[in-house]
Scaffold this motif. Sequence first.
Motif, PDB file in Angstrom:
ATOM      1  N   GLU A  44       0.825  -1.213   0.000  1.00 15.15           N
ATOM      2  CA  GLU A  44       0.000   0.000   0.000  1.00 15.15           C
ATOM      3  C   GLU A  44       0.855   1.258   0.000  1.00 15.15           C
ATOM      4  OE1 GLU A  44      -2.467  -0.318   3.401  1.00 15.15           O
ATOM      5  OE2 GLU A  44      -3.642  -2.001   2.618  1.00 15.15           O
ATOM      6  N   ASN A  45       2.124   1.118   0.420  1.00 15.79           N
ATOM      7  CA  ASN A  45       3.015   2.277   0.524  1.00 15.79           C
ATOM      8  C   ASN A  45       4.431   1.881   0.147  1.00 15.79           C
ATOM      9  OD1 ASN A  45       1.161   4.235   2.175  1.00 15.79           O
ATOM     10  ND2 ASN A  45       1.122   2.309   3.319  1.00 15.79           N
ATOM     11  N   LEU A  46       5.193   2.868  -0.320  1.00 21.45           N
ATOM     12  CA  LEU A  46       6.638   2.728  -0.392  1.00 21.45           C
ATOM     13  C   LEU A  46       7.184   3.235   0.935  1.00 21.45           C
ATOM     14  CD1 LEU A  46       9.295   2.233  -2.012  1.00 21.45           C
ATOM     15  CD2 LEU A  46       9.211   4.670  -2.609  1.00 21.45           C
ATOM     16  N   LEU A  47       7.964   2.394   1.621  1.00 23.44           N
ATOM     17  CA  LEU A  47       8.528   2.789   2.906  1.00 23.44           C
ATOM     18  C   LEU A  47       9.972   3.239   2.741  1.00 23.44           C
ATOM     19  CD1 LEU A  47       7.195   0.085   5.409  1.00 23.44           C
ATOM     20  CD2 LEU A  47       6.369   2.411   5.053  1.00 23.44           C
ATOM     21  N   LEU A  48      10.273   4.434   3.216  1.00 24.11           N
ATOM     22  CA  LEU A  48      11.633   4.965   3.237  1.00 24.11           C
ATOM     23  C   LEU A  48      12.075   4.993   4.691  1.00 24.11           C
ATOM     24  CD1 LEU A  48      11.128   7.984   0.794  1.00 24.11           C
ATOM     25  CD2 LEU A  48      11.825   5.649   0.232  1.00 24.11           C
ATOM     26  N   LEU A  49      13.085   4.208   5.025  1.00 18.17           N
ATOM     27  CA  LEU A  49      13.478   4.052   6.423  1.00 18.17           C
ATOM     28  C   LEU A  49      14.264   5.247   6.938  1.00 18.17           C
ATOM     29  CD1 LEU A  49      12.478   1.126   6.189  1.00 18.17           C
ATOM     30  CD2 LEU A  49      14.473   0.450   7.536  1.00 18.17           C
ATOM     31  N   LEU A  50      13.823   5.760   8.071  1.00 17.04           N
ATOM     32  CA  LEU A  50      14.523   6.843   8.759  1.00 17.04           C
ATOM     33  C   LEU A  50      15.416   6.296   9.867  1.00 17.04           C
ATOM     34  CD1 LEU A  50      11.553   9.364   9.129  1.00 17.04           C
ATOM     35  CD2 LEU A  50      13.409   9.454   7.454  1.00 17.04           C
ATOM     36  N   GLU A  51      14.931   5.281  10.573  1.00 11.47           N
ATOM     37  CA  GLU A  51      15.681   4.668  11.665  1.00 11.47           C
ATOM     38  C   GLU A  51      15.369   3.181  11.691  1.00 11.47           C
ATOM     39  OE1 GLU A  51      14.673   6.549  15.328  1.00 11.47           O
ATOM     40  OE2 GLU A  51      15.260   8.555  14.660  1.00 11.47           O
ATOM     41  N   GLY A  52      16.377   2.390  12.115  1.00 19.93           N
ATOM     42  CA  GLY A  52      16.145   0.970  12.314  1.00 19.93           C
ATOM     43  C   GLY A  52      16.520   0.113  11.130  1.00 19.93           C
ATOM     44  N   THR A  53      16.161  -1.173  11.218  1.00 19.28           N
ATOM     45  CA  THR A  53      16.508  -2.163  10.200  1.00 19.28           C
ATOM     46  C   THR A  53      15.326  -3.094   9.959  1.00 19.28           C
ATOM     47  OG1 THR A  53      18.817  -2.155  10.947  1.00 19.28           O
ATOM     48  CG2 THR A  53      18.124  -3.997   9.561  1.00 19.28           C
ATOM     49  N   VAL A  54      15.073  -3.390   8.695  1.00 20.83           N
ATOM     50  CA  VAL A  54      14.045  -4.355   8.311  1.00 20.83           C
ATOM     51  C   VAL A  54      14.725  -5.534   7.627  1.00 20.83           C
ATOM     52  CG1 VAL A  54      12.020  -4.794   6.861  1.00 20.83           C
ATOM     53  CG2 VAL A  54      12.247  -2.602   8.060  1.00 20.83           C
ATOM     54  N   ARG A  55      14.400  -6.736   8.081  1.00 18.46           N
ATOM     55  CA  ARG A  55      14.940  -7.959   7.471  1.00 18.46           C
ATOM     56  C   ARG A  55      13.920  -8.523   6.486  1.00 18.46           C
ATOM     57  NH1 ARG A  55      15.063 -10.659  11.703  1.00 18.46           N
ATOM     58  NH2 ARG A  55      13.415 -12.179  11.407  1.00 18.46           N
ATOM     59  N   VAL A  56      14.366  -8.746   5.260  1.00 17.45           N
ATOM     60  CA  VAL A  56      13.496  -9.311   4.233  1.00 17.45           C
ATOM     61  C   VAL A  56      13.933 -10.749   3.996  1.00 17.45           C
ATOM     62  CG1 VAL A  56      12.656  -9.127   1.858  1.00 17.45           C
ATOM     63  CG2 VAL A  56      13.167  -7.051   3.171  1.00 17.45           C
ATOM     64  N   GLN A  57      13.007 -11.687   4.171  1.00 20.42           N
ATOM     65  CA  GLN A  57      13.369 -13.095   4.073  1.00 20.42           C
ATOM     66  C   GLN A  57      12.320 -13.886   3.316  1.00 20.42           C
ATOM     67  OE1 GLN A  57      13.699 -14.005   8.268  1.00 20.42           O
ATOM     68  NE2 GLN A  57      11.596 -14.757   8.378  1.00 20.42           N
ATOM     69  N   GLN A  58      12.768 -14.995   2.747  1.00 19.03           N
ATOM     70  CA  GLN A  58      11.905 -15.901   1.992  1.00 19.03           C
ATOM     71  C   GLN A  58      11.772 -17.192   2.792  1.00 19.03           C
ATOM     72  OE1 GLN A  58      11.226 -15.264  -1.752  1.00 19.03           O
ATOM     73  NE2 GLN A  58       9.545 -16.636  -1.302  1.00 19.03           N
ATOM     74  N   ILE A  59      10.577 -17.780   2.782  1.00 21.28           N
ATOM     75  CA  ILE A  59      10.341 -19.046   3.460  1.00 21.28           C
ATOM     76  C   ILE A  59       9.879 -20.064   2.427  1.00 21.28           C
ATOM     77  CG2 ILE A  59       9.036 -20.236   5.269  1.00 21.28           C
ATOM     78  CD1 ILE A  59       8.758 -17.591   6.694  1.00 21.28           C
ATOM     79  N   SER A  60      10.564 -21.213   2.378  1.00 18.08           N
ATOM     80  CA  SER A  60      10.219 -22.255   1.409  1.00 18.08           C
ATOM     81  C   SER A  60       8.984 -23.024   1.862  1.00 18.08           C
ATOM     82  CB  SER A  60      11.397 -23.221   1.230  1.00 18.08           C
ATOM     83  OG  SER A  60      11.549 -24.023   2.404  1.00 18.08           O
ATOM     84  N   ASP A  61       8.472 -23.879   0.982  1.00 21.04           N
ATOM     85  CA  ASP A  61       7.318 -24.716   1.330  1.00 21.04           C
ATOM     86  C   ASP A  61       7.637 -25.653   2.493  1.00 21.04           C
ATOM     87  OD1 ASP A  61       5.902 -23.542  -0.715  1.00 21.04           O
ATOM     88  OD2 ASP A  61       6.343 -25.130  -2.159  1.00 21.04           O
ATOM     89  N   GLN A  62       8.910 -25.976   2.655  1.00 19.96           N
ATOM     90  CA  GLN A  62       9.332 -26.858   3.750  1.00 19.96           C
ATOM     91  C   GLN A  62       9.603 -26.092   5.044  1.00 19.96           C
ATOM     92  OE1 GLN A  62      10.904 -26.972   0.611  1.00 19.96           O
ATOM     93  NE2 GLN A  62       9.455 -28.580  -0.011  1.00 19.96           N
ATOM     94  N   GLY A  63       9.428 -24.771   4.994  1.00 20.35           N
ATOM     95  CA  GLY A  63       9.619 -23.969   6.197  1.00 20.35           C
ATOM     96  C   GLY A  63      11.029 -23.445   6.390  1.00 20.35           C
ATOM     97  N   ARG A  64      11.916 -23.661   5.434  1.00 20.77           N
ATOM     98  CA  ARG A  64      13.283 -23.168   5.560  1.00 20.77           C
ATOM     99  C   ARG A  64      13.337 -21.692   5.187  1.00 20.77           C
ATOM    100  NH1 ARG A  64      18.097 -26.396   2.740  1.00 20.77           N
ATOM    101  NH2 ARG A  64      17.394 -27.887   4.341  1.00 20.77           N
ATOM    102  N   GLU A  65      14.075 -20.917   5.967  1.00 20.07           N
ATOM    103  CA  GLU A  65      14.168 -19.478   5.745  1.00 20.07           C
ATOM    104  C   GLU A  65      15.515 -19.119   5.126  1.00 20.07           C
ATOM    105  OE1 GLU A  65      13.757 -17.762   9.567  1.00 20.07           O
ATOM    106  OE2 GLU A  65      11.696 -18.425   9.872  1.00 20.07           O
ATOM    107  N   ILE A  66      15.508 -18.047   4.344  1.00 19.28           N
ATOM    108  CA  ILE A  66      16.764 -17.466   3.879  1.00 19.28           C
ATOM    109  C   ILE A  66      16.607 -15.949   3.895  1.00 19.28           C
ATOM    110  CG2 ILE A  66      16.050 -17.724   1.447  1.00 19.28           C
ATOM    111  CD1 ILE A  66      19.063 -17.812   0.754  1.00 19.28           C
ATOM    112  N   VAL A  67      17.580 -15.280   4.480  1.00 19.23           N
ATOM    113  CA  VAL A  67      17.569 -13.820   4.520  1.00 19.23           C
ATOM    114  C   VAL A  67      18.042 -13.300   3.163  1.00 19.23           C
ATOM    115  CG1 VAL A  67      18.529 -11.761   5.615  1.00 19.23           C
ATOM    116  CG2 VAL A  67      17.978 -13.772   7.008  1.00 19.23           C
ATOM    117  N   LEU A  68      17.188 -12.529   2.501  1.00 19.72           N
ATOM    118  CA  LEU A  68      17.532 -11.996   1.185  1.00 19.72           C
ATOM    119  C   LEU A  68      18.369 -10.731   1.296  1.00 19.72           C
ATOM    120  CD1 LEU A  68      14.046 -12.443  -0.543  1.00 19.72           C
ATOM    121  CD2 LEU A  68      16.039 -13.961  -0.672  1.00 19.72           C
TER     122      LEU A  68
END
Length: 219
Positions: A44-68
């Motif tokens: 709904e929005n483009l977010l421009l970060l002023l402070e902090g950190t956002v982790r973007v990750q993918q989760i497979s069908d088997q539940g395994r995560e990888i940080v992109l």
Amino acid sequence: MDWISRFIGLASLEAPIRDILTARGVIVAVPKDTVIFGPGKAPENLLLLLEGTVRVQQISDQGREIVLYRVHAGESCVLTTACLLAYEDYSAEGIAETDVQAVAIPRTVFDDLISQSKTFRQFVFSAYSRRITDLFMVIEEVAFHRVDIRLAQRLLELAGKDQVINATHQQMAAELGTAREVISRQLQEFHRRGWVSQTRGAIKVTDVAGLTGLAQSAT
């Protein structure tokens, strides 16, 4: 609040475009561990970060995560940009790794400025191209690099001033796109060599030189 100057590429915006951004952009606060977006949801929005950190990750069908990748202060999220441009839903999730403060630019404003302002368009696509390059590096690492070398590199990157990484084996596995068991075995070997020590939920680097030697062996 003059937040525009915090973002490389926006300082040279035309005055009318700056006025639109400051008038329509909304500063939001997001607590740590909040899921900001997830698969199947439309941005709904483009977010421009002023402070902090956002982790973007993918989760497979088997539940395994990888940080992109991570989005830091002064940056925007390339996945959000891609979904806004393509009118598609998210395919990964974004989690506030710390308390986050950001400017939310509504989709309608984003669409208008992309078409009206060359400077804003360049800002968006420059950030997009830089992050795409980072994602290709993630793919290359997962596909071709040894786990022990990648783990050594990531431990050195994440270690704070006290050389401590507050992360579980599962979280480190997500960082590297592998299984928790693989990380546990490798950390046991690092411990045997005297490079790290471990407590519940934390890893301490005890021999920086040893880890650095392994980390640099890939070059």
